[in-house]
Structures are given as C-alpha cells and as structure tokens.
Design a protein around this motif. Structure first.
Motif, PDB file in Angstrom:
ATOM      1  N   SER A 145       1.619   5.871   4.464  1.00  0.00           N
ATOM      2  CA  SER A 145       0.663   6.680   5.216  1.00  0.00           C
ATOM      3  C   SER A 145       1.275   6.977   6.568  1.00  0.00           C
ATOM      4  N   SER A 201       0.839  -1.194   0.000  1.00  0.00           N
ATOM      5  CA  SER A 201       0.000   0.000   0.000  1.00  0.00           C
ATOM      6  C   SER A 201       0.873   1.242   0.000  1.00  0.00           C
ATOM      7  N   ALA A 202       0.246   2.371  -0.330  1.00  0.00           N
ATOM      8  CA  ALA A 202       0.962   3.644  -0.341  1.00  0.00           C
ATOM      9  C   ALA A 202       1.345   4.020   1.083  1.00  0.00           C
ATOM     10  N   ARG A 246      -7.660  -5.896   2.643  1.00  0.00           N
ATOM     11  CA  ARG A 246      -7.954  -4.569   2.072  1.00  0.00           C
ATOM     12  C   ARG A 246      -8.515  -3.627   3.141  1.00  0.00           C
ATOM     13  N   ASP A 271      -3.309   0.625   5.550  1.00  0.00           N
ATOM     14  CA  ASP A 271      -3.141   1.989   6.042  1.00  0.00           C
ATOM     15  C   ASP A 271      -3.347   3.023   4.942  1.00  0.00           C
ATOM     16  N   GLY A 272      -3.029   2.643   3.710  1.00  0.00           N
ATOM     17  CA  GLY A 272      -3.148   3.551   2.587  1.00  0.00           C
ATOM     18  C   GLY A 272      -3.738   2.842   1.387  1.00  0.00           C
ATOM     19  N   GLU A 273      -3.784   3.529   0.267  1.00  0.00           N
ATOM     20  CA  GLU A 273      -4.340   2.953  -0.960  1.00  0.00           C
ATOM     21  C   GLU A 273      -3.474   1.803  -1.457  1.00  0.00           C
ATOM     22  N   ALA A 274      -4.120   0.727  -1.908  1.00  0.00           N
ATOM     23  CA  ALA A 274      -3.390  -0.429  -2.423  1.00  0.00           C
ATOM     24  C   ALA A 274      -2.556  -0.036  -3.636  1.00  0.00           C
ATOM     25  N   VAL A 275      -1.364  -0.623  -3.708  1.00  0.00           N
ATOM     26  CA  VAL A 275      -0.454  -0.377  -4.830  1.00  0.00           C
ATOM     27  C   VAL A 275      -0.241  -1.705  -5.546  1.00  0.00           C
ATOM     28  N   ARG A 331       6.890   2.752   0.133  1.00  0.00           N
ATOM     29  CA  ARG A 331       5.584   2.116   0.258  1.00  0.00           C
ATOM     30  C   ARG A 331       5.538   1.369   1.582  1.00  0.00           C
TER      31      ARG A 331
END
Length: 529
Positions: free
Chosen positions: A258, A255-256, A305, A309-313, A283
């Motif tokens: 955060s 994830s991105a 999902r 913590d952040g948007e999935a990469v 990341r």
C-alpha cells in the motif's frame, strides 16, 4: 571421529537463513581445504521466516560470497533500509528515527553530539534542530529517497549506511542454490534420533526417519527454536531474560503493498508490545510482538489486523519464544547458530546479524588440531558477551519509555535494568558521554539516537564545547544542516532506485560543489569575538 579430533565432516541440522548462511560460508572458506559439508533439512518442517529486516553488516556477508547486490534485491523482492522509525515509544505521539550511519561531523577533539547538546542547553533548540536533522540517512528516509555511500569524506553521503529488507525464504533459497553449486550436499529428511558417543558424550551421528544415518565430526544446530542438538540432545541450560524482555509472543501477518516502498522499517509501540512494518517489493511484512502476561492472543491479532496498511495476505503465523540464550552455544562437538542458541526479539533487526557473527566466530576458531577446549571457551565467551550487549540495547527502548497508559509499559518503566545498562544511562544523563565497548554491535550513534529519541537528555555537556563562540557554532551547524538537506533532495526516490535495477552509479555526484560537507573548526572559531 571424536570431539578431540580434526574436523573433516561438518553436518548442519536445519535449513532456513541460519542453515544456508552457514553452509554458504563454509562452502566459500572451508570446502576448498577438503572439509565436507552436509545439510539436513525437511520440507515438512517450516522455518520461522519472519526476519526480513537487517542491519548493514549483512552487506559484508553477501560480499564475502560474491553475491551481486542488484541480483540479491531482485531475487528476494527486497528493498533498501536506512534505519528504523519508532512511533509512540517515548510517549504517545512521539516519533524518532534510528538511522544507519553517523550524526553530523566530529571535530578533532569533540563528538558532534556534544556540540548539539551545547546548542540545546544554550537555546533549548532540541525541537527546532532535532538530532535527525544532522543525519544523512534520516533525512533521506524522511523524503523517501535512497543513495549509496560516497567515498569522498568531504561529501555528506560519506556518512550514510544502509541494510536491506528482504523475503527470508527467498534468501535461503538463493543461498541454497549457491551452496549446492559449490558442493554442499543437501539431504532431505526428518531427524528421529541423535546418537551420542558413550566415551565422551559427543554427538556421533543423527538418524533420519527413512533409516539413513549421518556421521560427522562437528554438528551445527540450525534447527530453530526446537534446538534439537544443543537444547534437547545436549540438554544445555537456557539463560532466561524474560524479566527484562517480557515479550514472549509474536504474530506475523503479511499484507498487500500500500503506497510507495519506503526505505526504512517502522516499529510502533502499542498496548502490550509493538508492531513492525517492513516494506518489500511484492508485499509488506507486518506483525506484532507482545507479552502474553499483558495481552491475549485474540486481542493481539485483532490489534494487528486493525493496524495493517493493506489487505492481509495469507494466514496469521504465531510464534512463542523466551528471550535469552543457551549458557554455552558450543558444547562438545555441537555449535548452535541462530534461534537454536538464543533469541532476542527483532526490535533492532539483529537476528540475521547474530547468525552472521556466530558463523564468523566459528570459522575464526575452527578446530585445526586435536583438543578444542580453548576454541570452545572463547567462542562461548564472545557469544555470551554479544548477546548481553545487544540485550542491554533492546532493554533501553522499553526502560526509556515514559508511557503509563498500559500495564505493560508501566512494568517496563518500573523494572530494574542490568548494571551494565544502568552505568551507560548514568554516564549519558550526566554529560552525554557514550562509550562503545570493544567490538560491540551498536555504535555511539545508535545509543545516542535511541536515548535522545525517547527523551533522555543529559544534564550537561562536555565543557570543551563551551570554548566555541555561540554565533560561530550556530552558523556552521546551520551550514551543516543545509548541506545535508541539499544532498538528500538530490537523491533518487527509493522506488525509482529499485525500478532502475539498482543501477551501479550513485544517484548523487559526489563532486557536486553545492553539497560540500562543512567541517566545524573549533580552533578557528575560538579566535573569533
């Protein structure tokens, strides 16, 4: 040349961390004596590449190669790791920290934790004076700070240790460049056949899709879960430990970034298994390890999902495995290193370490004359012993949980553990005694952190601790906590430390008088009223 001869040609099958770590070590230690090293890998075959957290022994490996730590962190997008935070493992709402380094300071005759247990038994102060309050690494991690060990034994920082988080793919590329510069030959290609000698069953050569045949004296299987040489060609049986370690699936989904880059790994127990969180500079490594008998693949991905913590990469990467190892990791002229020889889930970040110790073991026992029977036997004995000891430590995490909110955790709590682990638990429950066997990986501090962290408290403590007057013990332990806390407060923020390109100077002056490390002196205190 047959399995009975002198080794001059080493062929490594597979790249990734296992292949290129092996190649680099051999380039450093064997190639100067005339051994030829060839590595065969295919760009079309991916590597697992999710093992991004390590333990402190990785520093020794990089030092052996002469890899500069600052360069390593920059090139792998890495960060520093002071330990692992465990969330919801002992019970829901419970957190504890397994730090690198030691707790408190031993006396000449007593382990520190026996003094801590004495305080707990006297006053029930386990919450007010948590074990983690006496760990330099745990205190630094809780503040998001980082510093390197001090060489001054009278400074609290002398008790800290650390490892790394890094991008495993980038690490493999770094080692590839290093190895090729030292003369390792890399051949691109997919293996289509493994040819064995009719005389003794040893591997004589491997054939590639393009018709190339590669001959060798010793073959190193770094082909991952496929285990092309040891598992398939040599048909070496597998010792299945899934009844003790029932997780058999994993999904990795980075994830991105955060928030700040924290100096520790986080493991969160969830239904059917656990999630990992590994902070890198570019990341966050995220994933879930679970039991397919207790959680479906769809539910596992949904839970993963939801916990990011952040948007999935990128897209989810799914892995299937069985905990255990090949009965022999060296058979005839084939040695398995990494996942081709066995797998223990990444709960305590041991995958890279097992690669490293297998390499060290092979180099120590590297054949120098005809007849390899003794070397093979000792390699296999040490390897199996290491797997068993790490296995027990991992099982401890599951067995010690008191969670009953999920069928998976109820299974873990009810399962019968190996006798070797049962003995350790009995000794600790009786009077807090911990014994480290030989050169096993996990220290007494590690066993202590997990057992206490998950609520296993001894019924008694070493009676020698009772010779110390209670007031004096309380005073000096308070001084110890204070010194550790002040030292932690003076460390640089982890992110600032990284941003400064990992400056060589320590973030804390080890000569600073306000962070002297107080020693507990039982002989002096015993004379007090």
């Amino acid at each position: 040349m047959t399995v009975e001869g002198l080794v001059r040609r080493v062929v490594i099958v597979g790249g990734g961390s296992a292949g290129w770590m092996t190649a680099a070590a051999m380039a450093r230690l064997l190639m100067p004596s005339g051994v030829e090293v060839t590595l065969v890998e295919s760009d079309a075959i991916g590597t697992v590449g999710v093992g991004e957290a390590t333990i402190p022994t990785i520093r020794d490996f990089n030092a052996l190669l002469g890899i500069d730590e600052h360069q390593f962190i920059r090139e792998t997008g890495g960060s520093f790791k002071l330990g692992i935070e465990f969330v919801d493992w002992g019970r829901l709402g419970n957190r504890y920290f397994h730090p690198f380094g030691t707790f408190g300071r031993d006396t000449r005759t007593l382990r520190f934790h026996q003094l801590w247990l004495r305080r707990h038994h006297d006053d029930g102060r386990s919450e007010q004076e948590r074990l983690e309050h006496y760990s330099m690494a745990a205190l630094a991690a809780s503040r998001g700070r980082f510093g390197t060990p001090s060489s001054d034994p009278n400074h609290p920082l002398s008790t800290i240790s650390y490892a790394y988080h890094f991008d495993a793919g980038r690490y493999a590329m770094l080692l590839r460049r290093w190895s090729e510069a030292k003369g390792v030959r890399r051949i691109e290609g997919r293996i289509t056949d493994v040819r064995r000698s009719d005389r003794d069953g040893a591997v004589a050569s491997i054939a590639l899709e393009n018709g190339t045949e590669i001959v060798g004296d010793l073959f190193i299987d770094c082909s991952g879960f496929a285990s092309l040489l040891l598992g398939r060609a040599m048909a070496e049986p597998f010792e299945d430990w899934s009844h003790w370690l029932p997780c058999d699936r994993a999904i990795a989904l980075p994830s991105a970034r955060s928030g700040p880059v924290l100096p520790y790994t986080r493991s969160t127990a969830v239904r059917g298994g656990w999630r990992w969180r590994i902070p890198l500079q570019h990341r966050t490594g995220s994933g879930i390890v679970y039991s397919s008998a207790h959680l479906s693949d769809e539910a596992a991905l949904k839970d993963l999902r939801a916990g990011l913590d952040g948007e999935a990469v990128g897209e989810p990467r799914r892995l299937r495995f069985i905990a255990g190892h090949r009965r022999r990791l060296w058979s005839r002229n084939v040695v398995a290193i990494g996942l081709s020889g066995g797998f223990l889930e990444p709960l305590e970040s041991t995958s890279i370490h097992l690669i490293q110790t297998a390499i060290t073991r092979l180099l120590t026992l590297f054949p120098t004359a005809a007849g390899w029977q003794a070397e093979r036997a000792e390699f296999n004995r040490q390897s199996v012993s290491e797997y068993e000891r790490i296995r027990d430590f991992l099982i401890l995490h599951y067995k010690a949980s008191t969670r009953d909110d999920d069928a998976f955790w109820r299974y873990c709590g009810d399962m019968r553990v190996p006798d070797s682990l049962a003995r350790r638990l009995d000794l600790f429950r009786a009077a807090g005694r911990i014994f480290r066997e030989g050169d096993e990986l996990f220290s007494e501090s590690s066993w202590l952190a997990v057992m206490v962290g998950q609520g296993i408290m001894p019924h008694a403590h070493d009676p020698a601790a009772d010779a110390i007057p209670a007031l004096s013990l309380a005073t000096q332990m308070a001084a110890m906590r204070s010194a550790l806390g002040r030292a932690a407060d003076q460390l640089a923020l982890h992110e600032d430390y990284i941003s400064s390109c990992c400056a060589a100077a320590s973030a804390v002056d080890a000569s600073s008088p306000d962070v002297r490390w107080p020693a507990i002196d039982p002989s002096r205190m015993a004379a007090e009223p």
